[in-house]
Enzyme design. Sequence first.
Site, PDB file in Angstrom:
ATOM      1  N   SER A  37      -7.107  -5.204   8.869  1.00 38.42           N
ATOM      2  CA  SER A  37      -7.896  -5.778   7.778  1.00 38.42           C
ATOM      3  C   SER A  37      -7.779  -7.293   7.676  1.00 38.42           C
ATOM      4  O   SER A  37      -8.613  -7.929   7.036  1.00 38.42           O
ATOM      5  CB  SER A  37      -7.489  -5.146   6.443  1.00 38.42           C
ATOM      6  OG  SER A  37      -6.103  -5.306   6.207  1.00 38.42           O
ATOM      7  N   ASP A 329      -5.521 -10.847  -2.608  1.00 37.41           N
ATOM      8  CA  ASP A 329      -5.274  -9.542  -3.214  1.00 37.41           C
ATOM      9  C   ASP A 329      -3.836  -9.130  -2.899  1.00 37.41           C
ATOM     10  O   ASP A 329      -3.059  -9.965  -2.437  1.00 37.41           O
ATOM     11  CB  ASP A 329      -6.317  -8.524  -2.722  1.00 37.41           C
ATOM     12  CG  ASP A 329      -6.220  -8.228  -1.226  1.00 37.41           C
ATOM     13  OD1 ASP A 329      -5.233  -8.647  -0.591  1.00 37.41           O
ATOM     14  OD2 ASP A 329      -7.117  -7.556  -0.685  1.00 37.41           O
ATOM     15  N   HIS A 332      -3.682  -9.548   1.333  1.00 38.35           N
ATOM     16  CA  HIS A 332      -4.361 -10.487   2.227  1.00 38.35           C
ATOM     17  C   HIS A 332      -4.387 -11.917   1.687  1.00 38.35           C
ATOM     18  O   HIS A 332      -4.511 -12.117   0.474  1.00 38.35           O
ATOM     19  CB  HIS A 332      -5.803 -10.018   2.457  1.00 38.35           C
ATOM     20  CG  HIS A 332      -5.899  -8.604   2.907  1.00 38.35           C
ATOM     21  ND1 HIS A 332      -6.120  -7.558   2.025  1.00 38.35           N
ATOM     22  CD2 HIS A 332      -5.781  -8.042   4.135  1.00 38.35           C
ATOM     23  CE1 HIS A 332      -6.141  -6.416   2.703  1.00 38.35           C
ATOM     24  NE2 HIS A 332      -5.928  -6.681   3.984  1.00 38.35           N
TER      25      HIS A 332
END
EC number: 3.1.1.-
Length: 368
Positions: A37, A329, A332
Amino acid sequence: MSLLVFLCQIIVLSVLFFSEVCLAGKKIPANFVFGDSLVDAGNNNYLATLSKANYVPNGIDFGSPTGRFTNGRTIVDIVYQALGSDELTPPYLAPTTSGSLILNGVNYASGGSGILNSTGKLFGERINVDAQLDNFATTRQDIISWIGESEAAKLFRSAIFSVTTGSNDLINNYFTPVISTLQRKVVAPEVFVDTMISKFRLQLTRLYQLGARKIVVINIGPIGCIPFERESDPAAGNNCLAEPNEVAQMYNLKLKTLVEELNKNLQGSRFVYGDVFRIVDDIIQNYSSYGFESEKIPCCSLVGKVGGLIPCGPPSKVCMDRSKYVFWDPYHPTEAANIIIARRLLSGDTSDIYPINIRQLANLKINA
């Protein structure tokens, strides 16, 4: 000669001519991205998975949510633009990623994925590294169909391949809260790390066998310092969690040795080791000198004590100035942090990226 045969010949010649012009005019290398991600450009938008970012407020500084797990650009976006690209590398699963577009590179990364195929099961669908390599093998054949074996080999020799993976193998496998408690009792960290390295050796070797020569391998960052880990262990207080960071560094040490091994054993290859652990740790420890005001609290989170445990989504509150936060977040970095990381990978010295940086790698001529 029938009209149909004539038209087919015209089409084939046009494709070959277009491909040669495209390659001849290329000022920057093609960009092939593998990972999780941290570099997913939207592949998970097309999967049945809990690991998605194609909703607000993700992408708030991008114009709209794209599936990137941040407010703006990822590290690979920034790097590729810095090398001269006007476009961002498209996700493999997007229906529009086809035709001549793939000659500039493809992004195969998938949120929740890892080196090990068991990693990320709790999210549902994800494309782990083995499957990402399968997808690249398909792209490779498509490129060969477009421009032929010889030109394809040239394209792959000059292309930049980056692999950003391993974090989920720890966060969402070995250290998964509650679920992995038994695993940690019976599998020592050293054994788990060795399993990761053994698997990754095979994967990087396969990437080389598929034609990759310039390969950037990113290590695991200081995962014990991400908001999710801090919030999951209240006893840590304001400190990073020691054990996840220690295991990450155990892996990183062996990964650097693996990179040196592959450079020695795989003819014509240039593997580069990106020390994101060192870079991000430096940002966190010296956040104010980089212009940040918060290195612990995510910009996008739910209000409350456990806000750092919940993924960024529509109910979340977003900070006023994203440039002042290290983390977007619970997992990340913000684009602001990504810019710093990307610049150091692009132009840093051997303490940041070894044995050469990405700009040097991009300019390197490889004939084998």
